[in-house]
Design a protein around this motif. Sequence first.
Motif, PDB file in Angstrom:
ATOM      1  N   ALA A   1     -16.331   5.516 -23.107  1.00 30.94           N
ATOM      2  CA  ALA A   1     -16.340   5.074 -24.511  1.00 30.94           C
ATOM      3  C   ALA A   1     -17.435   5.778 -25.305  1.00 30.94           C
ATOM      4  O   ALA A   1     -17.219   6.171 -26.458  1.00 30.94           O
ATOM      5  CB  ALA A   1     -16.530   3.554 -24.566  1.00 30.94           C
ATOM      6  N   ARG A   2     -18.565   5.977 -24.703  1.00 32.25           N
ATOM      7  CA  ARG A   2     -19.658   6.674 -25.386  1.00 32.25           C
ATOM      8  C   ARG A   2     -19.308   8.124 -25.673  1.00 32.25           C
ATOM      9  O   ARG A   2     -19.560   8.638 -26.770  1.00 32.25           O
ATOM     10  CB  ARG A   2     -20.921   6.602 -24.525  1.00 32.25           C
ATOM     11  CG  ARG A   2     -22.102   7.222 -25.203  1.00 32.25           C
ATOM     12  CD  ARG A   2     -23.355   7.009 -24.399  1.00 32.25           C
ATOM     13  NE  ARG A   2     -24.473   7.621 -25.103  1.00 32.25           N
ATOM     14  CZ  ARG A   2     -25.594   7.967 -24.546  1.00 32.25           C
ATOM     15  NH1 ARG A   2     -25.788   7.720 -23.270  1.00 32.25           N
ATOM     16  NH2 ARG A   2     -26.539   8.520 -25.235  1.00 32.25           N
ATOM     17  N   LYS A   3     -18.678   8.785 -24.701  1.00 30.66           N
ATOM     18  CA  LYS A   3     -18.260  10.177 -24.912  1.00 30.66           C
ATOM     19  C   LYS A   3     -17.209  10.266 -26.023  1.00 30.66           C
ATOM     20  O   LYS A   3     -17.211  11.206 -26.823  1.00 30.66           O
ATOM     21  CB  LYS A   3     -17.708  10.778 -23.620  1.00 30.66           C
ATOM     22  CG  LYS A   3     -18.768  11.142 -22.616  1.00 30.66           C
ATOM     23  CD  LYS A   3     -19.572  12.301 -23.131  1.00 30.66           C
ATOM     24  CE  LYS A   3     -20.544  12.774 -22.089  1.00 30.66           C
ATOM     25  NZ  LYS A   3     -21.413  13.829 -22.575  1.00 30.66           N
ATOM     26  N   ILE A   4     -16.299   9.302 -26.055  1.00 33.54           N
ATOM     27  CA  ILE A   4     -15.249   9.303 -27.095  1.00 33.54           C
ATOM     28  C   ILE A   4     -15.896   9.155 -28.477  1.00 33.54           C
ATOM     29  O   ILE A   4     -15.520   9.849 -29.424  1.00 33.54           O
ATOM     30  CB  ILE A   4     -14.226   8.194 -26.827  1.00 33.54           C
ATOM     31  CG1 ILE A   4     -13.382   8.549 -25.614  1.00 33.54           C
ATOM     32  CG2 ILE A   4     -13.346   7.972 -28.041  1.00 33.54           C
ATOM     33  CD1 ILE A   4     -12.477   7.439 -25.129  1.00 33.54           C
ATOM     34  N   THR A   5     -16.855   8.271 -28.593  1.00 37.05           N
ATOM     35  CA  THR A   5     -17.485   8.041 -29.910  1.00 37.05           C
ATOM     36  C   THR A   5     -18.361   9.211 -30.327  1.00 37.05           C
ATOM     37  O   THR A   5     -18.554   9.455 -31.515  1.00 37.05           O
ATOM     38  CB  THR A   5     -18.330   6.762 -29.901  1.00 37.05           C
ATOM     39  OG1 THR A   5     -19.330   6.847 -28.882  1.00 37.05           O
ATOM     40  CG2 THR A   5     -17.458   5.542 -29.665  1.00 37.05           C
ATOM     41  N   GLN A   6     -18.896   9.954 -29.376  1.00 37.82           N
ATOM     42  CA  GLN A   6     -19.699  11.131 -29.724  1.00 37.82           C
ATOM     43  C   GLN A   6     -18.795  12.236 -30.235  1.00 37.82           C
ATOM     44  O   GLN A   6     -19.143  13.065 -30.997  1.00 37.82           O
ATOM     45  CB  GLN A   6     -20.501  11.618 -28.517  1.00 37.82           C
ATOM     46  CG  GLN A   6     -21.632  10.708 -28.162  1.00 37.82           C
ATOM     47  CD  GLN A   6     -22.370  11.155 -26.887  1.00 37.82           C
ATOM     48  OE1 GLN A   6     -21.894  12.025 -26.153  1.00 37.82           O
ATOM     49  NE2 GLN A   6     -23.494  10.546 -26.622  1.00 37.82           N
TER      50      GLN A   6
END
Length: 90
Positions: A85-90
């Motif tokens: 999820a963090r990679k997607i939001t970045q």
Amino acid sequence: LKFLCRRPFAPAATSEFDYPLTSRYDEPDSLVIFEDVLVPWERVFIDRNVETLRRQFFETGAHALGNWQAQTRFTTKLQFIAAVARKITQ
């Protein structure tokens, strides 16, 4: 030696491409059956005594320790999901 495996969490999956995580990373719970195996009596804890087996489970804390591996597994999966999820939001 026989393994009776639990079905994966996605039993309706038609291919590993439809359910990539479940088909590859689901832990394979299974029952292992040994045929024609000699178990020495000094290795046998309980023989045909259901009440003693129940007491062993509940009075020794085995029920709490047995759940520890499940909590560790869920923590690891949550960390993975959070990282994705963090990679997607970045």
